[in-house]
Design a protein around this motif. Structure first.
Motif, PDB file in Angstrom:
ATOM      1  N   GLU A  50       0.453  -1.164   0.052  1.00  0.00           N
ATOM      2  CA  GLU A  50       0.175   0.132   0.323  1.00  0.00           C
ATOM      3  C   GLU A  50       0.492   1.439  -0.064  1.00  0.00           C
ATOM      4  OE1 GLU A  50      -2.865   1.731   3.734  1.00  0.00           O
ATOM      5  OE2 GLU A  50      -3.989   0.358   2.152  1.00  0.00           O
ATOM      6  N   SER A  51       2.140   1.634   0.272  1.00  0.00           N
ATOM      7  CA  SER A  51       3.049   2.440   0.954  1.00  0.00           C
ATOM      8  C   SER A  51       4.723   1.481   0.763  1.00  0.00           C
ATOM      9  CB  SER A  51       2.610   3.455   2.075  1.00  0.00           C
ATOM     10  OG  SER A  51       2.264   3.048   2.686  1.00  0.00           O
ATOM     11  N   LEU A  52       5.262   2.269   0.283  1.00  0.00           N
ATOM     12  CA  LEU A  52       6.977   2.381   0.892  1.00  0.00           C
ATOM     13  C   LEU A  52       7.373   3.327   0.794  1.00  0.00           C
ATOM     14  CD1 LEU A  52       8.672  -0.348   0.696  1.00  0.00           C
ATOM     15  CD2 LEU A  52       8.527  -0.047  -2.135  1.00  0.00           C
ATOM     16  N   HIS A  53       8.217   3.122   2.309  1.00  0.00           N
ATOM     17  CA  HIS A  53       9.310   4.266   1.906  1.00  0.00           C
ATOM     18  C   HIS A  53      10.212   3.717   1.849  1.00  0.00           C
ATOM     19  CE1 HIS A  53       6.299   6.906   2.553  1.00  0.00           C
ATOM     20  NE2 HIS A  53       5.691   5.904   3.410  1.00  0.00           N
ATOM     21  N   VAL A  54      11.780   4.823   1.181  1.00  0.00           N
ATOM     22  CA  VAL A  54      13.463   3.238   1.045  1.00  0.00           C
ATOM     23  C   VAL A  54      14.785   4.245   1.665  1.00  0.00           C
ATOM     24  CG1 VAL A  54      15.189   2.603  -0.445  1.00  0.00           C
ATOM     25  CG2 VAL A  54      12.170   2.273  -0.567  1.00  0.00           C
ATOM     26  N   MET A  55      14.909   4.708   2.459  1.00  0.00           N
ATOM     27  CA  MET A  55      16.280   4.748   2.564  1.00  0.00           C
ATOM     28  C   MET A  55      17.836   4.835   2.450  1.00  0.00           C
ATOM     29  SD  MET A  55      13.757   5.873   5.879  1.00  0.00           S
ATOM     30  CE  MET A  55      13.279   4.846   5.731  1.00  0.00           C
ATOM     31  N   GLY A  57      21.812   4.657   1.309  1.00  0.00           N
ATOM     32  CA  GLY A  57      22.619   4.822   1.539  1.00  0.00           C
ATOM     33  C   GLY A  57      24.063   4.281   0.893  1.00  0.00           C
ATOM     34  N   THR A  58      25.414   5.013   0.627  1.00  0.00           N
ATOM     35  CA  THR A  58      26.355   4.382   0.298  1.00  0.00           C
ATOM     36  C   THR A  58      26.326   2.529  -0.824  1.00  0.00           C
ATOM     37  OG1 THR A  58      27.646   6.013   0.314  1.00  0.00           O
ATOM     38  CG2 THR A  58      28.498   4.457  -1.404  1.00  0.00           C
ATOM     39  N   ASP A  59      25.785   1.732   1.227  1.00  0.00           N
ATOM     40  CA  ASP A  59      26.507   0.971   1.503  1.00  0.00           C
ATOM     41  C   ASP A  59      25.902  -0.037   1.840  1.00  0.00           C
ATOM     42  OD1 ASP A  59      28.733   0.524   0.139  1.00  0.00           O
ATOM     43  OD2 ASP A  59      29.766   1.233   2.307  1.00  0.00           O
ATOM     44  N   VAL A  60      24.049   0.334   2.696  1.00  0.00           N
ATOM     45  CA  VAL A  60      22.776   0.374   3.625  1.00  0.00           C
ATOM     46  C   VAL A  60      22.445   1.038   2.975  1.00  0.00           C
ATOM     47  CG1 VAL A  60      24.401  -0.637   5.784  1.00  0.00           C
ATOM     48  CG2 VAL A  60      23.773   1.678   5.293  1.00  0.00           C
ATOM     49  N   ALA A  61      21.033  -0.130   3.241  1.00  0.00           N
ATOM     50  CA  ALA A  61      19.623   0.616   3.028  1.00  0.00           C
ATOM     51  C   ALA A  61      18.199  -0.125   3.402  1.00  0.00           C
ATOM     52  CB  ALA A  61      18.870   0.807   0.965  1.00  0.00           C
ATOM     53  N   PHE A  62      17.295   1.145   3.880  1.00  0.00           N
ATOM     54  CA  PHE A  62      16.280   0.512   4.744  1.00  0.00           C
ATOM     55  C   PHE A  62      15.006   0.539   3.960  1.00  0.00           C
ATOM     56  CE2 PHE A  62      19.890   1.639   7.473  1.00  0.00           C
ATOM     57  CZ  PHE A  62      19.900   0.071   8.247  1.00  0.00           C
ATOM     58  N   ALA A  63      14.594  -0.051   4.272  1.00  0.00           N
ATOM     59  CA  ALA A  63      12.839   0.257   3.896  1.00  0.00           C
ATOM     60  C   ALA A  63      11.934  -0.133   4.883  1.00  0.00           C
ATOM     61  CB  ALA A  63      12.604  -0.816   2.400  1.00  0.00           C
ATOM     62  N   PHE A  64      10.173   0.598   4.274  1.00  0.00           N
ATOM     63  CA  PHE A  64       9.548   0.279   5.296  1.00  0.00           C
ATOM     64  C   PHE A  64       7.863  -0.101   4.917  1.00  0.00           C
ATOM     65  CE2 PHE A  64      10.242   4.037   6.963  1.00  0.00           C
ATOM     66  CZ  PHE A  64       8.839   5.049   6.870  1.00  0.00           C
ATOM     67  N   ALA A  65       7.517  -0.535   4.912  1.00  0.00           N
ATOM     68  CA  ALA A  65       5.771  -0.625   4.091  1.00  0.00           C
ATOM     69  C   ALA A  65       5.025  -0.901   4.722  1.00  0.00           C
ATOM     70  CB  ALA A  65       6.230  -1.210   3.012  1.00  0.00           C
ATOM     71  N   LEU A  66       3.740  -0.498   4.443  1.00  0.00           N
ATOM     72  CA  LEU A  66       2.126  -0.863   4.642  1.00  0.00           C
ATOM     73  C   LEU A  66       1.580  -2.093   3.745  1.00  0.00           C
ATOM     74  CD1 LEU A  66       0.940   2.037   6.284  1.00  0.00           C
ATOM     75  CD2 LEU A  66       1.796   0.055   7.588  1.00  0.00           C
ATOM     76  N   LEU A  67       1.311  -3.270   4.151  1.00  0.00           N
ATOM     77  CA  LEU A  67       0.496  -4.063   3.366  1.00  0.00           C
ATOM     78  C   LEU A  67      -0.395  -4.542   3.668  1.00  0.00           C
ATOM     79  CD1 LEU A  67       3.729  -6.339   3.477  1.00  0.00           C
ATOM     80  CD2 LEU A  67       3.530  -5.229   1.804  1.00  0.00           C
ATOM     81  N   LEU A  68      -1.216  -4.688   2.457  1.00  0.00           N
ATOM     82  CA  LEU A  68      -2.674  -5.078   2.991  1.00  0.00           C
ATOM     83  C   LEU A  68      -2.104  -6.519   2.801  1.00  0.00           C
ATOM     84  CD1 LEU A  68      -5.865  -4.573   3.076  1.00  0.00           C
ATOM     85  CD2 LEU A  68      -5.498  -4.236   0.228  1.00  0.00           C
ATOM     86  N   CYS A  69      -2.783  -7.240   3.308  1.00  0.00           N
ATOM     87  CA  CYS A  69      -2.642  -8.578   3.255  1.00  0.00           C
ATOM     88  C   CYS A  69      -3.638  -9.626   4.095  1.00  0.00           C
ATOM     89  CB  CYS A  69      -0.800  -8.816   4.375  1.00  0.00           C
ATOM     90  SG  CYS A  69      -0.098 -10.387   4.574  1.00  0.00           S
ATOM     91  N   GLY A  70      -4.128 -10.653   3.346  1.00  0.00           N
ATOM     92  CA  GLY A  70      -5.456 -11.368   3.983  1.00  0.00           C
ATOM     93  C   GLY A  70      -6.052 -11.887   2.943  1.00  0.00           C
ATOM     94  N   LYS A  71      -6.939 -12.929   2.958  1.00  0.00           N
ATOM     95  CA  LYS A  71      -8.251 -13.717   2.276  1.00  0.00           C
ATOM     96  C   LYS A  71      -9.530 -12.940   2.685  1.00  0.00           C
ATOM     97  CE  LYS A  71      -6.648 -18.364   2.788  1.00  0.00           C
ATOM     98  NZ  LYS A  71      -6.751 -19.840   2.804  1.00  0.00           N
ATOM     99  N   PRO A  72      -9.766 -12.684   1.532  1.00  0.00           N
ATOM    100  CA  PRO A  72     -11.079 -11.854   1.271  1.00  0.00           C
ATOM    101  C   PRO A  72     -11.583 -11.333   2.311  1.00  0.00           C
ATOM    102  CG  PRO A  72     -10.727 -12.708  -0.919  1.00  0.00           C
ATOM    103  CD  PRO A  72      -9.879 -13.939   0.338  1.00  0.00           C
ATOM    104  N   ALA A  73     -12.048 -13.255   2.985  1.00  0.00           N
ATOM    105  CA  ALA A  73     -13.596 -12.577   4.061  1.00  0.00           C
ATOM    106  C   ALA A  73     -13.076 -12.402   5.527  1.00  0.00           C
ATOM    107  CB  ALA A  73     -13.458 -14.103   4.685  1.00  0.00           C
TER     108      ALA A  73
END
Length: 95
Positions: A50-55, A57-73
């Motif tokens: 649903e949303s993704l943010h990436v930070m 650097g030269t040798d490392v990176a971090f990302a966090f996201a919000l996910l819609l996750c599940g069966k329809p019910a």
């Protein structure tokens, strides 16, 4: 599976929603998590970023996201439910 695993180091560590709660360590254990995920998706479950943010650097990176996750019910019962995903990455062998 080769494509899924291509950019993971042998010492990968992953903590996920399904067990084991103590996490998965190593590329072989990580590989074993994928067939159940593919089966779950084939059963009609959604896994959407649903949303993704990436930070990065030269040798490392971090990302966090919000996910819609599940069966329809499940999503119908709780349409606001989201999972948070956090990933850390490091450059290895120039990649």
């Amino acid at each position: 599976m080769p494509t899924v695993l291509a950019d993971h180091v042998p010492g990968i560590v992953m903590f996920d929603v399904p067990p084991p709660e103590q996490g998965v360590r190593g590329i072989d254990a990580y590989r074993e998590t994928w067939p159940p995920f593919f089966e779950w998706r084939a059963s009609g479950a959604l896994f959407e970023i649903e949303s993704l943010h990436v930070m990065a650097g030269t040798d490392v990176a971090f990302a966090f996201a919000l996910l819609l996750c599940g069966k329809p019910a499940q999503l119908e019962r709780d349409p606001e439910q989201r999972l948070r995903l956090t990933i850390s990455l490091r450059k290895a062998d120039g990649r």
